[in-house]
Write an enzyme that holds these catalytic residues in place. Sequence first.
Site, short mmCIF file in Angstrom:
data_model
loop_
_atom_site.label_atom_id
_atom_site.label_comp_id
_atom_site.label_asym_id
_atom_site.label_seq_id
_atom_site.Cartn_x
_atom_site.Cartn_y
_atom_site.Cartn_z
N ASP A 279 -11.62 7.73 -5.60
CA ASP A 279 -10.61 6.73 -5.96
C ASP A 279 -10.39 6.77 -7.47
OD1 ASP A 279 -10.29 5.75 -3.40
OD2 ASP A 279 -11.59 4.01 -3.67
N ARG B 54 -4.30 12.54 -3.63
CA ARG B 54 -3.65 11.31 -3.15
C ARG B 54 -2.76 10.78 -4.28
NH1 ARG B 54 -7.72 6.61 -2.48
NH2 ARG B 54 -8.34 7.75 -0.63
C1 LIG Z 1 -4.56 4.78 1.06
C2 LIG Z 1 -4.42 4.12 -0.27
C3 LIG Z 1 -5.34 4.40 -1.26
C4 LIG Z 1 -5.20 3.83 -2.53
N1 LIG Z 1 -6.06 4.20 -3.53
C5 LIG Z 1 -5.85 3.74 -4.77
C6 LIG Z 1 -6.63 4.19 -5.88
O1 LIG Z 1 -7.55 5.01 -5.73
N2 LIG Z 1 -6.35 3.70 -7.11
C7 LIG Z 1 -5.34 2.79 -7.31
O2 LIG Z 1 -5.09 2.41 -8.46
N3 LIG Z 1 -4.60 2.32 -6.28
C8 LIG Z 1 -4.83 2.77 -5.04
N4 LIG Z 1 -4.05 2.31 -4.00
C9 LIG Z 1 -3.17 1.13 -4.22
C10 LIG Z 1 -1.80 1.53 -4.71
O3 LIG Z 1 -1.88 2.02 -6.03
C11 LIG Z 1 -0.83 0.33 -4.68
O4 LIG Z 1 -1.30 -0.70 -5.50
C12 LIG Z 1 -0.60 -0.24 -3.28
O5 LIG Z 1 -0.59 0.77 -2.30
C13 LIG Z 1 0.75 -0.93 -3.22
O6 LIG Z 1 1.78 0.00 -3.51
P1 LIG Z 1 2.88 0.49 -2.44
O7 LIG Z 1 3.15 1.94 -2.74
O8 LIG Z 1 2.39 0.26 -1.09
O9 LIG Z 1 4.16 -0.27 -2.84
P2 LIG Z 1 4.51 -1.82 -3.12
O10 LIG Z 1 5.34 -1.78 -4.36
O11 LIG Z 1 3.33 -2.73 -3.10
O12 LIG Z 1 5.39 -2.16 -1.88
C14 LIG Z 1 6.61 -1.45 -1.75
C15 LIG Z 1 7.36 -1.88 -0.53
O13 LIG Z 1 6.62 -1.55 0.65
C16 LIG Z 1 6.98 -2.47 1.67
N5 LIG Z 1 5.79 -3.16 2.16
C17 LIG Z 1 4.63 -3.24 1.54
N6 LIG Z 1 3.79 -3.95 2.31
C18 LIG Z 1 4.43 -4.35 3.38
C19 LIG Z 1 4.08 -5.12 4.53
N7 LIG Z 1 2.87 -5.63 4.68
N8 LIG Z 1 5.00 -5.30 5.46
C20 LIG Z 1 6.24 -4.79 5.32
N9 LIG Z 1 6.62 -4.06 4.25
C21 LIG Z 1 5.73 -3.84 3.29
C22 LIG Z 1 7.97 -3.43 1.07
O14 LIG Z 1 9.26 -2.95 1.31
C23 LIG Z 1 7.66 -3.34 -0.41
O15 LIG Z 1 8.72 -3.73 -1.22
C24 LIG Z 1 -4.15 2.91 -2.75
C25 LIG Z 1 -3.24 2.62 -1.75
C26 LIG Z 1 -3.34 3.21 -0.53
C27 LIG Z 1 -2.31 2.92 0.51
#
Ligand SMILES: Cc1cc2nc3c(=O)[nH]c(=O)nc-3n(C[C@H](O)[C@H](O)[C@H](O)COP(=O)(O)OP(=O)(O)OC[C@H]3O[C@@H](n4cnc5c(N)ncnc54)[C@H](O)[C@@H]3O)c2cc1C
Length: 306
Positions: free
Chosen positions: A132, A182
């Site tokens: 991570d 990732r």
């Molecule tokens: C598998 C995985 C591993 C990760 N590992 C790390 C890491 O190592 N380091 C790190 O800094 N971060 C990590 N993250 C977190 C990541 O950086 C983001 O903070 C987090 O994923 C939210 O970003 P998003 O791309 O989903 O977009 P967001 O900007 O949070 O959401 C974008 C859009 O997605 C849709 N959406 C989101 N949630 C929902 C919901 N529940 N229902 C319906 N629509 C929804 C909506 O349209 C929203 O506007 C990880 C995330 C994932 C998925």
Amino acid sequence: MLRTIILAASRSSQVERLVATAPFTRDLVHRFVAGARADDALRATRELVDDGLAVTLDNLGEDTVTPEQAIATRDEYVRLLRELSGAGLTPAAEVSVKLSALGQMFDEQLAYDNARAICAAAEAAGTTVTLDMEDHTTTDSTLDILAKLRKDHPSTGAVLQAYLRRTESDCRELATAGSRVRLCKGAYKEPESVAYQSAREVDKSYVRCLNILMSGDGFPMLATHDPRLIAIGEDRARWFDRGPERFEFQMLYGIRPEEQARLVGEGYTVRTYLPYGEDWYGYLMRRLAERPANLMFFGRAVMSRK
Ligand SMILES: Cc1cc2nc3c(=O)[nH]c(=O)nc-3n(C[C@H](O)[C@H](O)[C@H](O)COP(=O)(O)OP(=O)(O)OC[C@H]3O[C@@H](n4cnc5c(N)ncnc54)[C@H](O)[C@@H]3O)c2cc1C
């Protein structure tokens, strides 16, 4: 403002007690965390794998400040990998590891040694490890440790955060044969000097990075719940003729499970990031605080499983 309040709450043991005993908490935690023990994680992994999903397990734990804690975390991962293998859940399940939980903050060599032991256990179990990525002060150290680990364990996965200005260049460096990367937006509060601040800039960076990874020689892991970015990922997979064995989507446990199922149904590889452990409070609160949008995001997820 909201973020400041939630971050303050995440450090308050009084609020933690309040949240931990509130009536809605049990459901909320179970929604996003497999449970407190490795048994719970194994059970949840089995269910996800039966539904056609791949899994990456995260042993929740933070603020590791002593070598004893770091070694206990290492041992927990080694045990978990043995159990996953014994239960026939590898290679579908791999593990995600935070170097800070292995001692990175006070002894980089110890963190590397611990990570190496976990990589060796993963290899013996027939699966992989992804490191991570945490806040930007750790990026260089994490990528250095990754490079060292990859000498013996080339399948060790990296995480790059699209909100960092440096990430396009890191993507170019890491888009090499066999390199698992990732790509996520990034979850920490970072200063403007190192990170894009607006959602639009972060999204544009994500697409540029996605293009580099999908057109490169490595194995991209597109970690996002964002429908627009998922659609772009699907488009680039067609364009670059990448089948399900050459890239994957990743999402967090409990977030958009129907979308995860849809992508599986379309024939894509989808990996669910599955946290477990007693230290769930920090995980939940940090996710709420990381980005104000995540408050909506968790709120929406609680109201509907779409
Ligand atoms: C598998 C995985 C591993 C990760 N590992 C790390 C890491 O190592 N380091 C790190 O800094 N971060 C990590 N993250 C977190 C990541 O950086 C983001 O903070 C987090 O994923 C939210 O970003 P998003 O791309 O989903 O977009 P967001 O900007 O949070 O959401 C974008 C859009 O997605 C849709 N959406 C989101 N949630 C929902 C919901 N529940 N229902 C319906 N629509 C929804 C909506 O349209 C929203 O506007 C990880 C995330 C994932 C998925």
